[in-house]
Structures are given as structure tokens and as C-alpha cells.
Design a protein around this motif. Structure first.
Motif, PDB file in Angstrom:
ATOM      1  N   GLY A  88       1.060  -1.143   0.080  1.00 48.05           N
ATOM      2  CA  GLY A  88      -0.057   0.001   0.011  1.00 48.05           C
ATOM      3  C   GLY A  88       0.810   1.276   0.086  1.00 48.05           C
ATOM      4  O   GLY A  88       0.594   2.121  -0.762  1.00 48.05           O
ATOM      5  N   ILE A  89       1.914   1.266   0.848  1.00 50.23           N
ATOM      6  CA  ILE A  89       2.664   2.578   0.761  1.00 50.23           C
ATOM      7  C   ILE A  89       3.743   2.768  -0.646  1.00 50.23           C
ATOM      8  O   ILE A  89       3.678   3.755  -1.034  1.00 50.23           O
ATOM      9  CB  ILE A  89       3.753   2.339   2.071  1.00 50.23           C
ATOM     10  CG1 ILE A  89       3.179   2.422   3.318  1.00 50.23           C
ATOM     11  CG2 ILE A  89       4.953   3.354   1.925  1.00 50.23           C
ATOM     12  CD1 ILE A  89       3.948   1.889   4.447  1.00 50.23           C
ATOM     13  N   HIS A  90       3.900   1.524  -1.136  1.00 50.85           N
ATOM     14  CA  HIS A  90       4.559   1.581  -2.415  1.00 50.85           C
ATOM     15  C   HIS A  90       3.650   2.289  -3.428  1.00 50.85           C
ATOM     16  O   HIS A  90       3.897   3.024  -4.269  1.00 50.85           O
ATOM     17  CB  HIS A  90       5.016   0.333  -2.922  1.00 50.85           C
ATOM     18  CG  HIS A  90       6.288  -0.354  -2.106  1.00 50.85           C
ATOM     19  ND1 HIS A  90       6.762  -1.452  -2.144  1.00 50.85           N
ATOM     20  CD2 HIS A  90       7.131   0.655  -1.047  1.00 50.85           C
ATOM     21  CE1 HIS A  90       7.826  -1.831  -1.178  1.00 50.85           C
ATOM     22  NE2 HIS A  90       8.009  -0.425  -0.638  1.00 50.85           N
ATOM     23  N   TRP A  91       2.214   1.717  -3.439  1.00 52.43           N
ATOM     24  CA  TRP A  91       1.257   2.301  -4.382  1.00 52.43           C
ATOM     25  C   TRP A  91       1.170   3.838  -4.067  1.00 52.43           C
ATOM     26  O   TRP A  91       0.997   4.506  -5.200  1.00 52.43           O
ATOM     27  CB  TRP A  91       0.101   1.459  -4.330  1.00 52.43           C
ATOM     28  CG  TRP A  91      -0.017   0.229  -5.041  1.00 52.43           C
ATOM     29  CD1 TRP A  91       0.091  -1.094  -4.516  1.00 52.43           C
ATOM     30  CD2 TRP A  91       0.408   0.115  -6.466  1.00 52.43           C
ATOM     31  NE1 TRP A  91       0.277  -2.000  -5.533  1.00 52.43           N
ATOM     32  CE2 TRP A  91       0.163  -1.466  -6.758  1.00 52.43           C
ATOM     33  CE3 TRP A  91       0.239   0.804  -7.679  1.00 52.43           C
ATOM     34  CZ2 TRP A  91       0.273  -2.048  -7.802  1.00 52.43           C
ATOM     35  CZ3 TRP A  91       0.379   0.162  -8.985  1.00 52.43           C
ATOM     36  CH2 TRP A  91       0.385  -0.856  -9.130  1.00 52.43           C
ATOM     37  N   MET A  92       1.090   4.244  -3.060  1.00 52.99           N
ATOM     38  CA  MET A  92       0.715   5.594  -2.475  1.00 52.99           C
ATOM     39  C   MET A  92       1.775   6.489  -3.000  1.00 52.99           C
ATOM     40  O   MET A  92       1.682   7.618  -3.594  1.00 52.99           O
ATOM     41  CB  MET A  92       0.469   5.889  -0.935  1.00 52.99           C
ATOM     42  CG  MET A  92       0.305   7.318  -0.847  1.00 52.99           C
ATOM     43  SD  MET A  92      -1.097   7.921  -1.546  1.00 52.99           S
ATOM     44  CE  MET A  92      -2.442   7.358  -1.038  1.00 52.99           C
ATOM     45  N   LEU A  93       3.223   6.010  -2.995  1.00 52.89           N
ATOM     46  CA  LEU A  93       4.311   6.649  -3.299  1.00 52.89           C
ATOM     47  C   LEU A  93       4.398   6.854  -4.849  1.00 52.89           C
ATOM     48  O   LEU A  93       4.878   7.935  -5.199  1.00 52.89           O
ATOM     49  CB  LEU A  93       5.579   5.962  -2.796  1.00 52.89           C
ATOM     50  CG  LEU A  93       6.043   5.963  -1.201  1.00 52.89           C
ATOM     51  CD1 LEU A  93       7.294   5.035  -0.981  1.00 52.89           C
ATOM     52  CD2 LEU A  93       5.964   7.259  -0.955  1.00 52.89           C
ATOM     53  N   VAL A  94       3.905   5.720  -5.682  1.00 54.57           N
ATOM     54  CA  VAL A  94       3.690   5.986  -6.850  1.00 54.57           C
ATOM     55  C   VAL A  94       2.598   7.228  -7.490  1.00 54.57           C
ATOM     56  O   VAL A  94       2.830   7.749  -8.343  1.00 54.57           O
ATOM     57  CB  VAL A  94       3.535   4.488  -7.712  1.00 54.57           C
ATOM     58  CG1 VAL A  94       3.151   4.870  -9.031  1.00 54.57           C
ATOM     59  CG2 VAL A  94       4.680   3.785  -7.499  1.00 54.57           C
ATOM     60  N   THR A  95       1.451   6.900  -6.595  1.00 58.89           N
ATOM     61  CA  THR A  95       0.365   7.779  -6.848  1.00 58.89           C
ATOM     62  C   THR A  95       0.836   9.160  -6.606  1.00 58.89           C
ATOM     63  O   THR A  95       0.510  10.186  -7.492  1.00 58.89           O
ATOM     64  CB  THR A  95      -0.607   7.445  -5.757  1.00 58.89           C
ATOM     65  OG1 THR A  95      -1.385   6.227  -6.023  1.00 58.89           O
ATOM     66  CG2 THR A  95      -1.723   8.470  -5.988  1.00 58.89           C
ATOM     67  N   THR A  96       1.436   9.490  -5.704  1.00 60.12           N
ATOM     68  CA  THR A  96       1.867  11.056  -5.542  1.00 60.12           C
ATOM     69  C   THR A  96       2.928  11.517  -6.555  1.00 60.12           C
ATOM     70  O   THR A  96       2.987  12.605  -6.973  1.00 60.12           O
ATOM     71  CB  THR A  96       2.441  11.305  -4.041  1.00 60.12           C
ATOM     72  OG1 THR A  96       3.481  10.333  -3.856  1.00 60.12           O
ATOM     73  CG2 THR A  96       1.548  10.943  -2.843  1.00 60.12           C
ATOM     74  N   PHE A  97       3.680  10.690  -7.056  1.00 66.13           N
ATOM     75  CA  PHE A  97       4.787  11.106  -8.066  1.00 66.13           C
ATOM     76  C   PHE A  97       3.950  11.285  -9.227  1.00 66.13           C
ATOM     77  O   PHE A  97       4.029  12.379  -9.881  1.00 66.13           O
ATOM     78  CB  PHE A  97       5.687   9.749  -8.346  1.00 66.13           C
ATOM     79  CG  PHE A  97       6.453  10.196  -9.390  1.00 66.13           C
ATOM     80  CD1 PHE A  97       7.418  10.887  -9.494  1.00 66.13           C
ATOM     81  CD2 PHE A  97       6.222   9.278 -10.669  1.00 66.13           C
ATOM     82  CE1 PHE A  97       8.347  11.198 -10.675  1.00 66.13           C
ATOM     83  CE2 PHE A  97       7.175   9.644 -11.750  1.00 66.13           C
ATOM     84  CZ  PHE A  97       8.085  10.399 -11.736  1.00 66.13           C
ATOM     85  N   LEU A  98       2.970  10.254  -9.676  1.00 70.60           N
ATOM     86  CA  LEU A  98       2.049  10.707 -10.463  1.00 70.60           C
ATOM     87  C   LEU A  98       1.165  11.925 -10.654  1.00 70.60           C
ATOM     88  O   LEU A  98       1.032  12.587 -11.582  1.00 70.60           O
ATOM     89  CB  LEU A  98       1.220   9.417 -11.070  1.00 70.60           C
ATOM     90  CG  LEU A  98       2.038   8.199 -11.410  1.00 70.60           C
ATOM     91  CD1 LEU A  98       0.837   7.046 -11.514  1.00 70.60           C
ATOM     92  CD2 LEU A  98       2.649   8.317 -12.743  1.00 70.60           C
ATOM     93  N   PHE A  99       0.620  12.035  -9.515  1.00 73.39           N
ATOM     94  CA  PHE A  99      -0.089  13.320  -9.142  1.00 73.39           C
ATOM     95  C   PHE A  99       0.970  14.836  -9.603  1.00 73.39           C
ATOM     96  O   PHE A  99       0.589  15.626 -10.082  1.00 73.39           O
ATOM     97  CB  PHE A  99      -0.524  13.673  -7.820  1.00 73.39           C
ATOM     98  CG  PHE A  99      -1.891  12.836  -7.629  1.00 73.39           C
ATOM     99  CD1 PHE A  99      -2.616  12.567  -8.807  1.00 73.39           C
ATOM    100  CD2 PHE A  99      -2.346  12.297  -6.306  1.00 73.39           C
ATOM    101  CE1 PHE A  99      -3.820  11.512  -8.558  1.00 73.39           C
ATOM    102  CE2 PHE A  99      -3.389  11.730  -6.321  1.00 73.39           C
ATOM    103  CZ  PHE A  99      -4.358  11.261  -7.369  1.00 73.39           C
TER     104      PHE A  99
END
Length: 289
Positions: free
Chosen positions: A14-25
Motif C-alpha cells: 500500500g505504501i509503495h502504491w501511494m508513493l507511485v500515486t503521489t509521483f504521478l499526481f
């Protein structure tokens, strides 16, 4: 893709996916800022949601057309309207404020979710929670700097984006038990395409090949970033992954320097620290319950 949304709970994933999400945002905001230098905000917003709608329609029609049906159409349309408000206000903010300032104000969203949950979800917030909400809003006030002569009401756009985004998240929580995530992801773009299409004949500027590619890239980022967010919150509890959303401020600061040669001011860093601290306290408090 659908099956992937039902993975076993894993805080690390979950943390890894959120880190990717914030980079994409952050990539999405930077791309928007580049396009907004030439094109109207309504046109850039339309491109973002039109690509999103085309991709999701094609995907769901191929995988499972039944996912196009929703059990709560009124709430889906309302949520889609909030998504449009969040995106459009954010883009209008990018026209009058630096990227890092807009990102900092928009990321007051988790703090606003805490406040809105009292009125919309009937949840209870402690005195410490309310003080954190106040600290986060004060951080926004510091960044906007309403006491300076350069203040403009247009600087409130990123705050309105955060407010729309917070209500959007509340609506998303309400839908989680009635519709599959892919259905909600599809309806996210409906209102954005419908509303922005009405202005295109009057405001649109025909893009060149490079900018058309950027618009396609922007829409693709929108789809992938929201999918990654769904994966993040599906893999781990919200109070585990949400604090890592604040890494978007680091990316925004980096992109501001590299792409726009804009160095964040001391005022911005101070406001960011207040917003992040308020949000982290709220999530720390929730984990202790």
C-alpha cells in the motif's frame, strides 16, 4: 485488472502504491502547468477527462460491460462533479501561483476530510483533531499570504480545489460498498467531459502535435494515478498509506526547480510544514485508537 483490486492486505504494498500515486499526481500537475501557459484551463481539463473516459470505456467494454452500471447514479454524478471542481480549481490556481504553493494548499485535503467527516459521516473528532484542522488551515493562510499587496481572490482557487477534493473523498467512501472500484473510476470523468465540452467551441485553441501529445499524456496520468490510489487503499488501511501522500510536496518542490526554475520561499516551506504536521498528527491519532 479487476482481480488486482482484491489483493491481500499488505501495508508495504500500500505504501509503495501511494508513493507511485503521489509521483504521478506531481507529474500531472507539472504537465498541466506547462499546458496552461498556452491553453485555457477548460480545454486542458477537458483533455484530461476525455482521455480518461475513452480509456475507461474501452477497458470496461472489453473486460466486463456490466461495470458500466451503477447502483447509485446520483451520488456518482455528484462525485464526478466534485472531481471536476477539484481539477479545474487546481488548474486555475496554477495560473496565478507557483506549482509548489498550489500543491501545498491542495494537500490540506486530508485535514479537511477530518472536518467534513463530522458533518457528512457522523464521525467524532477530538479537541486535538480540531486543533490539527486549525493548524492545517493556518498553513494554507501562510502560503496564500493574504496580508501582502500581491494577494488576489484567485489565490483561493487551490483551497477550493482542496475542498472539492475532500468532499470527493467523502463521496468515494460512501460508494465503496455499492459499486466496484472500476465503475467509480469510469464515472469520475463523466461530468468533466460533459461540462468542459460546452466551452470548447468558444475557447479552444487547436494544439500542435507536441501539445496534443502532452494532453494525451495528461489524461493517461489521470487514469493511472487514480488506479494506483485505489490499489494503495485496497492493499492497506487508509491511516497507514495516507500520510505518504505528503511526499507529493517533495516532488512538487523538485519539479518547480527543475522545470520552472522556481525556488520555494520560506513562507511556502513554513506553510507546508504546518499542513503536513497537521495531517500526520490526525493519522497518528487515528492509529492509536
Amino acid at each position: 485488472m479487476t482481480a488486482a483490486l482484491h489483493e491481500v492486505s499488505s501495508p508495504r504494498a500500500g505504501i509503495h502504491w501511494m508513493l507511485v500515486t503521489t509521483f504521478l499526481f506531481a507529474c500531472q500537475d507539472s504537465t498541466s502547468a506547462i499546458l496552461l501557459a498556452t491553453y485555457p484551463a477548460m480545454e486542458v481539463t477537458w483533455a484530461r477527462y476525455f482521455v480518461h473516459l475513452v480509456v475507461m470505456t474501452a477497458l470496461i467494454s472489453w473486460r466486463n460491460p456490466d461495470l458500466l452500471r451503477t447502483r447509485r447514479p446520483a451520488l456518482q454524478i455528484f462525485r464526478s462533479s466534485l472531481a471536476l471542481g477539484s481539477t479545474l480549481f487546481g488548474m486555475l490556481g496554477l495560473q496565478v501561483m507557483p506549482l509548489v504553493d498550489v500543491s501545498a494548499v491542495v494537500w490540506v485535503t486530508p485535514v479537511l476530510v477530518t472536518a467534513l467527516s463530522v458533518f457528512l459521516l457522523g464521525e467524532k473528532v477530538s479537541l486535538g483533531g480540531w486543533l490539527s484542522v486549525l493548524a492545517g488551515l493556518t498553513g494554507v493562510w501562510v502560503i496564500i499570504n493574504p496580508t501582502g499587496i500581491e494577494f488576489s481572490p484567485a489565490m483561493l482557487f487551490p483551497f477550493l480545489s482542496a475542498w472539492s477534493g475532500a468532499t470527493y473523498q467523502i463521496a468515494t467512501r460512501m460508494l465503496r460498498l455499492s459499486d466496484p472500484p472500476l465503475t467509480t473510476l469510469f464515472y469520475t470523468a463523466i461530468v468533466g467531459v460533459a461540462v468542459c465540452s460546452t466551452s470548447l467551441p468558444f475557447t479552444a485553441v487547436i494544439p500542435n502535435a507536441r501539445d496534443a501529445a502532452l494532453m494525451l499524456f495528461l489524461g493517461s496520468l489521470g487514469v493511472v494515478s487514480h488506479f494506483c490510489m485505489i490499489r494503495a487503499f485496497n492493499a492497506a488501511p487508509a491511516n497507514v498509506v495516507a500520510p505518504f501522500g505528503y511526499t507529493a510536496l517533495l516532488w512538487a518542490s523538485l519539479f518547480s526547480v527543475i522545470i520552472f526554475s522556481a525556488i520555494p520561499s520560506t513562507r511556502t516551506w513554513t506553510g507546508e510544514a504546518m499542513i503536513v504536521g497537521a495531517g500526520l498528527f490526525i493519522f497518528w491519532r487515528e492509529r492509536r485508537k
